[in-house]
Each structure stands twice: as structure tokens, then as C-alpha cells.
Write an enzyme that holds these catalytic residues in place. Structure first.
Site, short mmCIF file in Angstrom:
data_model
loop_
_atom_site.label_atom_id
_atom_site.label_comp_id
_atom_site.label_asym_id
_atom_site.label_seq_id
_atom_site.Cartn_x
_atom_site.Cartn_y
_atom_site.Cartn_z
CB ALA A 170 -8.46 19.79 -50.53
CG HIS A 217 -15.36 23.88 -47.12
ND1 HIS A 217 -14.82 24.04 -47.14
CD2 HIS A 217 -16.62 22.40 -47.59
CE1 HIS A 217 -14.25 22.55 -47.48
NE2 HIS A 217 -15.01 21.74 -47.62
CG HIS A 226 -17.41 18.28 -43.85
ND1 HIS A 226 -16.90 19.88 -43.52
CD2 HIS A 226 -17.07 18.23 -45.08
CE1 HIS A 226 -16.29 20.52 -44.55
NE2 HIS A 226 -16.59 19.33 -45.41
N GLY A 230 -12.27 8.87 -37.09
CA GLY A 230 -11.11 9.52 -36.24
C GLY A 230 -10.33 10.53 -36.40
CB ILE A 231 -8.80 10.88 -39.39
CG1 ILE A 231 -7.91 9.19 -39.36
CG2 ILE A 231 -7.94 11.94 -40.05
CD1 ILE A 231 -7.94 8.94 -40.82
CG ASP A 283 -15.77 14.65 -46.62
OD1 ASP A 283 -16.06 15.16 -48.19
OD2 ASP A 283 -15.01 15.78 -46.53
N GLY A 299 -10.66 15.00 -48.40
CA GLY A 299 -11.50 13.69 -48.40
C GLY A 299 -11.53 12.69 -47.42
#
Length: 381
Positions: A138, A192, A213, A246-247, A271, A307
Site C-alpha cells: 500500500a 518491501h 513485517h 491472524g490476518i 503495523d 496496514g
């Protein structure tokens, strides 16, 4: 200020029934057993070192891009309800003109927050613009660029030396950008990026030891084209940020990460973006339109994550439920490892005599009861 009848999680020990005394900003006494002195009776709740989120864009209506001094202070007050006592405010990719305005406001906030009753921001985490178009997530494509020392020098000056971490595609430079960040006492973090695992090795030798992340926004694990995620898992001394909602990472993969990296190699992050704590609906992340549903945030009209909307304490509960580790291992991933990366472990990140009283008190369900930042109760009075 005395807290008693609590379970206290120390670095290598749990006091099943104990007390803790705070004087000024510091922890001055830690004891076992009952305490007859007047104090706050926690009735068996947990005392942990305050959570440290090294990657949070915002929440409660404020983020790095929309913040004013007042807005940043409001976020610092609101985020205390999650158990966070220290954090880095993360930026998405912005134009140079926008950065000139944003970084000036942020540096003003940084110089004025001392002494306020709130969680403490330790600086900025720039996530972009030096990232890969192939793994941009994003971030606005037109604003991306290869790592550039000249532009980075300008950003450091604009921020009045308050930048503490930079996420960048380290394969898009020759190592000099990494060396520059280290020379400025800025944590270099690979993320990224579409790099091959072998490309990470050159910067590893220079000194990069942090991954943004893990698995999100990067080349992954493949038998034919191993990427950045593979390199991160292979090096025991490389610390990985993990969004444990969990996503962003499914439970099976969370278990894999924990099994490989262990508690010494993981930092739990959110995040989170400005819509955290707000109703579902349409919002903006930088210049991009996003939509929030529950704790999930995506670029509007797509399935691309933008995010997150979960709180830090939610991520803690989900991670613990998924992987089932001890509380002494938990505090490594929520406090100790981050404090060590930020080189502040001599001051905070664990419960010890003469360290800052940065504490979170959790009930039996691991929900936040109180947050204490540098000796002040900033949530749950």
C-alpha cells in the site's frame, strides 16, 4: 507507588505472588510474597514490561501523515490503552514536499513530549520511499525510488535526527546506503523487496539485522527462488517483525516462524494505521483510499492489505493462543528484543531495579488493566 499481589514477569523468572515499588520514573523495589504496605492491590493480575511497537503508523484518527503536534500527542495518549509504553511512529511513502511539512511537525512533537503523561514515541520509522515497485503493497508507485543517500541526508535533517529506523529494498543499492544508515545510528531494515535470498548476504555482512513485517511485502520461501523471507529465517541473529493479528499471517505460518526463529528472533508489531479504534468505513493511508472492516484494512476495491486495524494487546493474545509459549518468552517478543534493537535495554524493556517503570498490567485474560509509562499511570487510573 506500590503494586502488590501480582504475578511479575521478570526476564528469566516469574514471581507468582509479589510486589513492585515505583519511585519517580524508576523501579526501586521488587519482592516476593505478600506486602502489608499500602498500595494498589492487583489481585493476581500480571505485571509485564510495557509493550514496544517498532512499527505503528497510527490509530484513533491520527497517523504520521496527518499528525500535528496535538494529534501526535493524542495518539500517544490513546495508544497507552493497548499496553504500549514506547513506540516508533511509522511513515508510508510520501513526496519530498509532504515530507518537508510532516517531518518538521513530527520533530516539533518529539521535542515537546517529554514529561507528558502518555506513551513515549522514540522516533520515526520510515517505510519507504526506498522500496521495490514489485513489492510495494500500500505505497504509491509514482513516489518510489531506489535508496538515495543524498535524499536520506535531507530527511534526517528535516526530522532533526529523530529517524530511528528505515525500511528499504537493500537489493536496490550497493551497500553504501546501509553503511550510511548505520553511521547515523539508524536501524536498517530490509523489507518491501523482491530480492533473492543470496542478495541479502552482502548487506548482512555490512550489518543489517532487522526485517520489516516478515512475509508481508517481500519475496518468500520457494524451492526454486528463495527470497528475503528465506534469508530472514536462515539467520539466527536477524530479528524479524511479525504482525500477529491472524490476518497478515495465517496461524500455521505463525507457528512456523516461531518454531524457526524462537522467542529471541521475533518482535511483535501492529503495523496499525489511523483507522484503528475507529468505526468501519473508508479512510486514507497516505494518499491512498482504504476501507476498514473489523481489524482488516485493504486498499479500496481490492484485497491488498493496507496496514492493520488490530491493537497490540489483541495481537499478543492471538499469538499466545496460536503458539502457546511461556510469559517469559512473550516479553522477549513484546519488549526485550525491541529494546535491544533500539539500544535502550539498559533503560527499559524488562522489569529490573533502577530501570524505567514502563509497565503493563494484564488481567487473567491478558486484557490491559493499567499502563505505566516512566512511572506515571497513563491508562486505567
Amino acid at each position: 507507588m506500590l503494586f502488590k499481589n501480582a504475578k511479575i514477569v521478570l526476564e528469566n523468572q516469574i514471581i507468582e505472588l509479589g510486589f513492585l515499588k515505583v519511585e519517580g520514573t524508576k523501579i526501586t523495589k521488587i519482592g516476593e510474597g505478600k506486602c502489608d504496605e499500602p498500595g494498589i492491590d492487583l489481585q493476581g493480575s500480571w505485571i509485564l514490561p510495557g509493550f514496544i511497537d517498532v512499527h505503528v503508523h497510527g490509530g484513533y484518527g491520527t497517523d504520521f501523515e496527518t499528525g500535528t503536534v496535538a494529534g501526535y500527542n493524542n495518539f500517544a495518549q490513546k495508544v497507552a490503552q493497548e499496553g504500549i509504553t514506547k513506540y516508533l511512529q511509522a511513515a508510508v511513502t510520501n513526496s519530498i514536499a509532504d515530507n518537508q511539512k510532516i517531518l518538521k511537525e513530527f520533530s516539533n512533537f518529539m521535542s515537546q513530549q517529554n514529561g507528558l503523561s502518555q506513551s513515549r514515541c522514540l522516533g520515526a520509522h520510515l517505510e519507504g520511499p526506498f522500496i521495490s515497485p514489485e513489492r510495494k503493497g500500500a505505497h504509491e508507485l509514482k513516489l518510489l525510488m531506489a535508496p538515495n543517500i543524498g535524499i536520506m541526508e535531507e530527511l534526517v535533517k528535516l526530522a532533526n535526527n529523530t529517524i530511528r529506523m528505515v525500511t528499504y529494498a537493500s537489493d536496490l543499492q550497493d551497500g553504501e546506503f546501509t553503511k550510511f544508515l548505520l553511521s547515523q545510528n539508524i536501524i536498517p531494515s530490509a523489507g518491501h523487496s523482491n530480492m533473492r535470498a543470496s542478495q541479502f548476504e552482502a548487506d548482512y555482512q555490512i550489518g543489517i539485522r532487522h526485517i520489516t513485517h516478515l512475509f508481508n511485502g517481500m519475496s518468500g520461501v520457494s524451492q526454486h527462488e528463495p527470497g528475503l523471507a528465506t534469508a530472514a529465517l536462515l539467520h539466527d541473529d536477524v530479528v524479524v517483525e511479525v504482525i500477529t493479528d491472524g490476518i497478515h499471517i495465517q496461524p500455521e505460518t505463525l507457528k512456523l516462524i516461531y518454531k524457526i526463529k524462537g522467542p529471541n528472533g521475533i518482535i511483535v508489531i501492529t503495523d496499525a494505521m489511523n483507522a484503528k479504534g475507529l468505526p468501519d468505513g473508508d479512510y486514507k493511508l497516505g494518499g491512498l483510499e482504504v476501507e476498514k472492516e473489523g481489524i482488516k484494512v485493504v486498499l479500496k476495491g481490492t484485497s491488498t492489505l493496507a496496514g492493520a486495524g488490530a491493537t497490540y494487546d489483541y495481537n499478543v493474545r492471538f499469538f499466545l493462543k496460536t503458539c502457546g509459549f511461556s510469559m517469559t518468552d512473550l516479553i522477549k517478543m513484546t519488549s526485550i528484543n525491541a529494546a535491544k534493537q533500539l539500544q535502550i535495554f539498559d533503560q527499559t524493556g524488562s522489569i529490573a531495579l533502577n530501570k524505567l517503570a514502563d509497565l503493563v498490567i494484564l488481567d487473567k485474560d491478558l486484557k490491559v488493566v493499567k499502563t505505566i509509562s516512566e512511572g506515571k499511570i497513563v491508562f486505567g487510573e
